[in-house]
Each structure stands twice: as structure tokens, then as C-alpha cells.
Design an enzyme around this catalytic site. Sequence first.
Site, mmCIF file in Angstrom:
data_model
loop_
_atom_site.group_PDB
_atom_site.id
_atom_site.type_symbol
_atom_site.label_atom_id
_atom_site.label_comp_id
_atom_site.label_asym_id
_atom_site.label_seq_id
_atom_site.Cartn_x
_atom_site.Cartn_y
_atom_site.Cartn_z
ATOM 1 C CG HIS A 66 -30.117 -6.125 -22.136
ATOM 2 N ND1 HIS A 66 -30.222 -7.183 -21.271
ATOM 3 C CD2 HIS A 66 -31.376 -5.653 -22.304
ATOM 4 C CE1 HIS A 66 -31.504 -7.341 -20.930
ATOM 5 N NE2 HIS A 66 -32.215 -6.436 -21.557
ATOM 6 C CB CYS A 114 -19.382 9.336 -28.120
ATOM 7 S SG CYS A 114 -19.691 11.066 -27.729
HETATM 8 ZN ZN ZN Z 1 -18.468 12.020 -29.495
#
Ligand code: ZN
Length: 261
Positions: A133, A141
Site C-alpha cells: 500500500h 510526483c
Molecule cells: Zn515530477
Amino acid sequence: MNSLSVLYTFYFLLSTLIFMDAYELIRGAKRIVGFTGAGISTESGIPDFRSPNGVWAKNRIIEFDEFVSSREARIEYWRQKIESWPEMRDAKPNAGHLAFAELEKQGRLRALITQNIDGLHQRAGNTRVIELHGTSVEAGCLSCLSRIPMNEAVRRVEAGDPAPVCERCGGLLKPATVSFGQMLPGREMRLADEAVRDCDLFLAVGSSLVVYPAASYPEQAKYLGARLIIVNRTPTPLDGMADAVLRDEIGTILPLLVQPV
Ligand code: ZN
């Protein structure tokens, strides 16, 4: 002896026998796959997210699609993250985590699959951890997949950037945990699958074994010939197929089970 003490003696003998069984199974195993759920970390003070007092009960759940499409949702997601972060950051591994580190040190831990996101297994010294998880100790990002430590992301939010973006590419920055509606990480799923196929003992600890795909791993291991030990406070649907089931406190029983001869 009254009937209560007979019953107690019987119970005591039975638990001793089950303990000895589990001890021998672990001692004889060479490629153990550990599997852990929230139960191992509640003893470090981290609440089970699914419990009535857990994070999911207190907060509005923001699904992955909403995080991606709405800045307002991202702000709320990060607000929730900031609220729960100190508890996660300050938690210490307990004797249960250290027992898995000991197994790895003995060279008998093939892999440690976890549903937990607290990073406590790594802090206890385990390197072979598969986080199904994701992890809450980093932010990632969504575009370029680069990661930063959660401390750094939290600092940026607290400094007045309520929904931070990636400094490298401008993509959306999100705690590196798997959200509702988000796919489980493919690489981790593959690694877990390989480990399950290659183990001689599956040791499930602190999981109610009801959430799939996690719940399928012990079944699969057992089907392929491995032994199965379950350590959990409450019954699980797989208790019937286990070679040993223990209901004790994890931090008490695990260190005893894995101690070197
Ligand atoms: Zn990035």
C-alpha cells in the site's frame, strides 16, 4: 481441582503445544515469507485505519480521481496528512518488528510483505520489505515519479503551500501511499507473488486476512506446499487451513518464536 482449574490447565497445555508447534515450524524453515497488517503497528501506537477511531472514520475519504482532478481535494488530502503525520513520524518499531529483523539477520526471511505504510519494518532493520500500500514516509510526483521525504513535503505545506507540486517537473505531489481508487503498485505485486511462490513457511501477523489480494497470499502459499502460521488477536477466515494459530500479543510472542536455538 475444580472444573475451572481443569479447564485452565487444559487451555494452558493446549497453548503450550500450539506454541511449540509454531516454534518448530519456524526453526525448520529456510525461506520464510512474513506478512504483516495493522495489528503489528498498533503496539507502536499507530491506530488501525479501519478501526472506529481510525483516520478513515474521522475524515472524508478522498479517492484518487478526486485528488487528481480537484485542487480543493488535494488541499484537504494534505491537511489530513499533516494532522496524522506527527503520530507516524514519532512511532518506534516494537518487539514484533524487531523479531522480523532478527529473522532477516538469520538469513531465513525470503521477503516481508506488508499492508502497513508506516515504514517501521525498515526502521527495525529489515531490507526485504514489499509495501503493498505504499509508504507514508515519502511523497511522490504523479508525473515523473520522483520521491522526496515526507518531512520535506510537510515543511512546504506548513510554510503556506497547501497542495505542493513537484519541484522538478511541476507534477502533482502526493503522499506515496496507495489511495482508494488507485491501482496497487505493479512491481510490488509481482515481487510479492514471486516470494509467495518461493516460500516454505508463510507467517501472517496482525492481519485479519480479509482484504484482497493480501488474503490470497496465505492460501496460495499453502496450496503450493508451504506451512502457514497465523498470529492475530481475532479469528481470521483462514484459521482453518493454518498449521498453527496464535492469539497472543504480537510483541510478546514473536520474539519467542524466532529466537535462535
Ligand atoms: Zn515530477
